[in-house]
Scaffold this active site. Structure first.
Site, PDB file in Angstrom:
ATOM      1  N   ASN A 155      80.476 -26.330  66.994  1.00 17.66           N
ATOM      2  CA  ASN A 155      81.229 -26.528  65.759  1.00 17.66           C
ATOM      3  C   ASN A 155      82.572 -25.825  65.965  1.00 17.66           C
ATOM      4  OD1 ASN A 155      82.268 -26.582  63.185  1.00 17.66           O
ATOM      5  ND2 ASN A 155      80.561 -25.492  62.229  1.00 17.66           N
ATOM      6  N   ARG A 168      79.783 -30.990  65.740  1.00 15.33           N
ATOM      7  CA  ARG A 168      80.048 -31.195  64.324  1.00 15.33           C
ATOM      8  C   ARG A 168      81.474 -31.719  64.198  1.00 15.33           C
ATOM      9  NH1 ARG A 168      79.449 -26.984  59.288  1.00 15.33           N
ATOM     10  NH2 ARG A 168      80.049 -28.487  57.678  1.00 15.33           N
ATOM     11  N   HIS A 216      79.910 -32.038  53.848  1.00 14.35           N
ATOM     12  CA  HIS A 216      78.640 -31.274  53.916  1.00 14.35           C
ATOM     13  C   HIS A 216      77.443 -32.185  54.184  1.00 14.35           C
ATOM     14  CE1 HIS A 216      80.525 -27.803  51.419  1.00 14.35           C
ATOM     15  NE2 HIS A 216      80.433 -27.426  52.672  1.00 14.35           N
ATOM     16  N   LEU A 266      76.051 -24.310  47.956  1.00 14.41           N
ATOM     17  CA  LEU A 266      76.976 -23.305  47.433  1.00 14.41           C
ATOM     18  C   LEU A 266      77.232 -22.230  48.482  1.00 14.41           C
ATOM     19  CD1 LEU A 266      75.412 -22.910  43.841  1.00 14.41           C
ATOM     20  CD2 LEU A 266      77.049 -24.633  44.659  1.00 14.41           C
ATOM     21  N   GLY A 267      78.232 -22.466  49.316  1.00 15.18           N
ATOM     22  CA  GLY A 267      78.650 -21.469  50.304  1.00 15.18           C
ATOM     23  C   GLY A 267      80.073 -21.074  50.008  1.00 15.18           C
ATOM     24  N   GLY A 322      82.550 -22.745  51.198  1.00 19.37           N
ATOM     25  CA  GLY A 322      82.861 -24.111  50.768  1.00 19.37           C
ATOM     26  C   GLY A 322      81.679 -24.562  49.934  1.00 19.37           C
ATOM     27  N   ARG A 360      89.197 -22.458  47.497  1.00 17.16           N
ATOM     28  CA  ARG A 360      89.699 -23.797  47.146  1.00 17.16           C
ATOM     29  C   ARG A 360      89.489 -24.073  45.661  1.00 17.16           C
ATOM     30  NH1 ARG A 360      86.250 -26.891  51.567  1.00 17.16           N
ATOM     31  NH2 ARG A 360      85.963 -24.957  52.728  1.00 17.16           N
ATOM     32  N   ASP A 377      84.681 -13.625  47.828  1.00 17.85           N
ATOM     33  CA  ASP A 377      83.285 -13.417  48.186  1.00 17.85           C
ATOM     34  C   ASP A 377      82.433 -13.201  46.937  1.00 17.85           C
ATOM     35  OD1 ASP A 377      80.840 -11.863  49.118  1.00 17.85           O
ATOM     36  OD2 ASP A 377      81.837 -12.317  51.028  1.00 17.85           O
ATOM     37  N   ARG A 419      79.455 -12.058  46.504  1.00  8.82           N
ATOM     38  CA  ARG A 419      78.787 -10.752  46.407  1.00  8.82           C
ATOM     39  C   ARG A 419      79.714  -9.687  45.831  1.00  8.82           C
ATOM     40  NH1 ARG A 419      76.562 -10.694  52.339  1.00  8.82           N
ATOM     41  NH2 ARG A 419      78.547 -11.784  52.324  1.00  8.82           N
ATOM     42  N   GLY A 432      74.878 -20.048  51.441  1.00  9.92           N
ATOM     43  CA  GLY A 432      74.960 -18.610  51.152  1.00  9.92           C
ATOM     44  C   GLY A 432      74.614 -18.209  49.728  1.00  9.92           C
ATOM     45  N   ILE A 433      75.376 -18.708  48.762  1.00  6.08           N
ATOM     46  CA  ILE A 433      75.153 -18.337  47.360  1.00  6.08           C
ATOM     47  C   ILE A 433      73.858 -18.970  46.848  1.00  6.08           C
ATOM     48  CG2 ILE A 433      76.109 -18.469  45.022  1.00  6.08           C
ATOM     49  CD1 ILE A 433      78.924 -18.700  46.364  1.00  6.08           C
ATOM     50  N   GLU A 461      71.179 -19.917  48.438  1.00  7.90           N
ATOM     51  CA  GLU A 461      69.939 -19.401  49.022  1.00  7.90           C
ATOM     52  C   GLU A 461      69.662 -17.963  48.612  1.00  7.90           C
ATOM     53  OE1 GLU A 461      70.125 -19.958  53.313  1.00  7.90           O
ATOM     54  OE2 GLU A 461      70.821 -22.015  53.017  1.00  7.90           O
ATOM     55  N   GLU A 517      72.613 -26.747  59.447  1.00  5.69           N
ATOM     56  CA  GLU A 517      73.431 -27.861  59.933  1.00  5.69           C
ATOM     57  C   GLU A 517      73.318 -28.014  61.454  1.00  5.69           C
ATOM     58  OE1 GLU A 517      76.352 -25.869  57.672  1.00  5.69           O
ATOM     59  OE2 GLU A 517      77.003 -27.688  56.642  1.00  5.69           O
TER      60      GLU A 517
HETATM   61  P1  ADP Z   1      80.032 -20.687  54.825  1.00  2.26           P
HETATM   62  O1  ADP Z   1      80.443 -21.847  53.988  1.00  2.26           O
HETATM   63  O2  ADP Z   1      81.170 -19.856  55.334  1.00  2.26           O
HETATM   64  O3  ADP Z   1      78.964 -20.982  55.850  1.00  2.26           O
HETATM   65  P2  ADP Z   1      77.927 -19.268  53.452  1.00  2.26           P
HETATM   66  O4  ADP Z   1      77.018 -20.433  53.272  1.00  2.26           O
HETATM   67  O5  ADP Z   1      77.522 -18.220  54.421  1.00  2.26           O
HETATM   68  O6  ADP Z   1      79.393 -19.728  53.762  1.00  2.26           O
HETATM   69  O7  ADP Z   1      78.155 -18.602  52.020  1.00  2.26           O
HETATM   70  C1  ADP Z   1      79.054 -17.559  51.844  1.00  2.26           C
HETATM   71  C2  ADP Z   1      78.998 -17.104  50.395  1.00  2.26           C
HETATM   72  O8  ADP Z   1      77.659 -16.703  50.073  1.00  2.26           O
HETATM   73  C3  ADP Z   1      79.894 -15.925  50.098  1.00  2.26           C
HETATM   74  O9  ADP Z   1      80.557 -16.129  48.850  1.00  2.26           O
HETATM   75  C4  ADP Z   1      78.906 -14.780  49.951  1.00  2.26           C
HETATM   76  O10 ADP Z   1      79.372 -13.777  49.092  1.00  2.26           O
HETATM   77  C5  ADP Z   1      77.740 -15.487  49.346  1.00  2.26           C
HETATM   78  N1  ADP Z   1      76.503 -14.707  49.456  1.00  2.26           N
HETATM   79  C6  ADP Z   1      75.804 -14.376  50.565  1.00  2.26           C
HETATM   80  N2  ADP Z   1      74.763 -13.586  50.240  1.00  2.26           N
HETATM   81  C7  ADP Z   1      74.792 -13.415  48.901  1.00  2.26           C
HETATM   82  C8  ADP Z   1      73.995 -12.713  47.949  1.00  2.26           C
HETATM   83  N3  ADP Z   1      72.936 -12.018  48.325  1.00  2.26           N
HETATM   84  N4  ADP Z   1      74.353 -12.784  46.651  1.00  2.26           N
HETATM   85  C9  ADP Z   1      75.428 -13.488  46.268  1.00  2.26           C
HETATM   86  N5  ADP Z   1      76.211 -14.165  47.095  1.00  2.26           N
HETATM   87  C10 ADP Z   1      75.904 -14.140  48.397  1.00  2.26           C
END
Ligand code: ADP
Length: 360
Positions: A9, A61, A149, A177-178, A180, A209, A251, A253, A296-297, A299, A347
């Site tokens: 990727n 990718r 995606h 929800l990442g 992106g 974005r 971010d 978190r 990320g968010i 999961e 992915e």
């Molecule tokens: P990418 O699109 O870069 O692959 P990810 O799928 O890793 O991104 O998601 C990143 C997002 O997930 C960030 O906003 C991060 O803060 C959020 N995130 C990761 N772990 C947690 C958590 N435990 N609680 C809340 N948000 C989280």
């Protein structure tokens, strides 16, 4: 030496890789190469030597498959040329993907290479989803909603039969929800609508974005602020979303941990627009049997999931607090009108499986 599939990727400054067994399922390694082009491939060869595997296929990718590609494509000169022709559709990502393919074809010249597209899973949408209400000639030249995606959504579609056997036949909204972020409505495991469109800017707000934005705002910025094209691009892709609204961070978190009022507002904006998008996509799917959270968010953030589902309470959705807290697969209550699921995405594995299928 063990035969293996390499997934790549390629971004602007790094290349993410994965190593899988010949089945395309068993993951052997993954990581990030802090180089691009030929230097990254030299490093990738080192990685495969250290892992004591022999690469028998490479999967890439690729952000854009244009109107043409609805499935992974075995790469040859014609495919590379087609991918180059899609650069105007994704000028920020496609050039890196094409450069990555060229470097990998030079480094792993003896093995088949497969392009896997973020857009492919969404091909075949109805015109009402694919078109914008612009004069038809723009649709004909490729100004359409493509959606992205797709590798994530395809992976989730494949996982659903394991985690909730009755769900894949039904109407599902998947929320990726990442940093992106987008959502996809599926019926019978196929994409029928998605929140991103012509570009990766549309739909729900993201780390940096905007998500959906009145095009009148663009006209105002260009006219009144005399922003250049590059300025607008930077504003929309890199300075907006959670980062722009909060002024604190992109971010999630960090925002959830912050007491700053603007951080709280940014989170509320995200939650609000995610809930609205679920309801909108449920209309495209003509119902909702399951809502799936991933990335990320999706999961990892129980609080964001709970707040989104709470806003969908009027639809009869309800989350079980304890199950949600421990990121269980099924987090809805038995009484919830639709199942709410947490399914980790992968992915790279979707790409590896496509290569394995190509190898036969
Ligand atoms: P990418 O699109 O870069 O692959 P990810 O799928 O890793 O991104 O998601 C990143 C997002 O997930 C960030 O906003 C991060 O803060 C959020 N995130 C990761 N772990 C947690 C958590 N435990 N609680 C809340 N948000 C989280």
């Amino acid at each position: 030496m063990q035969p293996a599939i390499l997934t790549l990727n390629a971004g602007s400054s790094t290349v993410k890789y994965g190593l899988f067994a010949r089945d395309g399922v068993t993951e052997l390694a993954r990581g990030t190469l802090e180089q691009t082009g030929a230097a990254a491939m030299a490093k990738a060869l080192e990685v495969t030597r250290d892992a004591k595997v022999q690469v028998v296929g490479v999967g890439h990718r690729v952000v854009h498959g244009g109107p043409r590609y609805a499935a992974p494509a075995l790469i040859d000169e014609v495919v590379v040329e087609a991918l180059r022709s899609f650069i105007p559709l994704a000028p920020l990502h496609q050039p890196h993907n094409v450069a990555g393919i060229e470097a990998a074809r030079a480094a792993f010249s003896a093995v088949p290479q497969v392009a896997c597209f973020d857009t492919a899973f969404h091909r075949g949408h109805a015109l009402v989803e694919e078109a914008y209400a612009l004069p038809r000639r723009f649709f004909d030249e490729g100004v359409r909603s493509f959606g992205f995606h797709g590798l994530s959504y395809q992976f989730i579609a494949g996982r659903l039969s394991d985690v909730a056997p009755e769900v894949p036949r039904g109407r599902v909204v998947v929320a990726h929800l990442g940093s992106g972020a987008s959502m996809c409505a599926m019926v019978g495991g196929r994409s029928v609508a998605t929140s991103m469109g012509f570009s990766t800017l549309d739909g729900i707000p993201m780390g940096t974005r905007t998500g959906s934005l009145d095009p009148g705002v663009l006209l105002y910025l260009l006219d009144h602020h005399k922003l250049s094209l590059k300025d607008v691009e930077t504003l929309l892709y890199k300075e907006s979303g959670l980062k722009g609204l909060s002024g604190v961070s992109n971010d999630m978190r960090t925002l959830l941990a912050s007491d700053a009022p603007h951080a709280k507002e940014a989170v509320e904006y995200f939650v609000h627009h995610c809930a609205r998008m679920v309801a909108s996509l449920a209309t495209a799917a003509q119902g909702l049997d399951a809502l799936v959270f991933t990335a990320g968010i999706g999961e990892r953030s129980a609080v964001v999931r709970a707040r989104i589902v709470a806003k969908l309470g009027w639809l009869g959705l309800a989350v079980d607090a304890a199950a949600n807290e421990r990121n269980a697969t099924v987090i809805s209550t038995p009484a919830s009108r639709a199942k709410v699921l947490v399914v980790p995405t992968n992915e790279e594995r979707c790409i590896a499986e496509a290569v394995a299928a190509q190898l036969g």
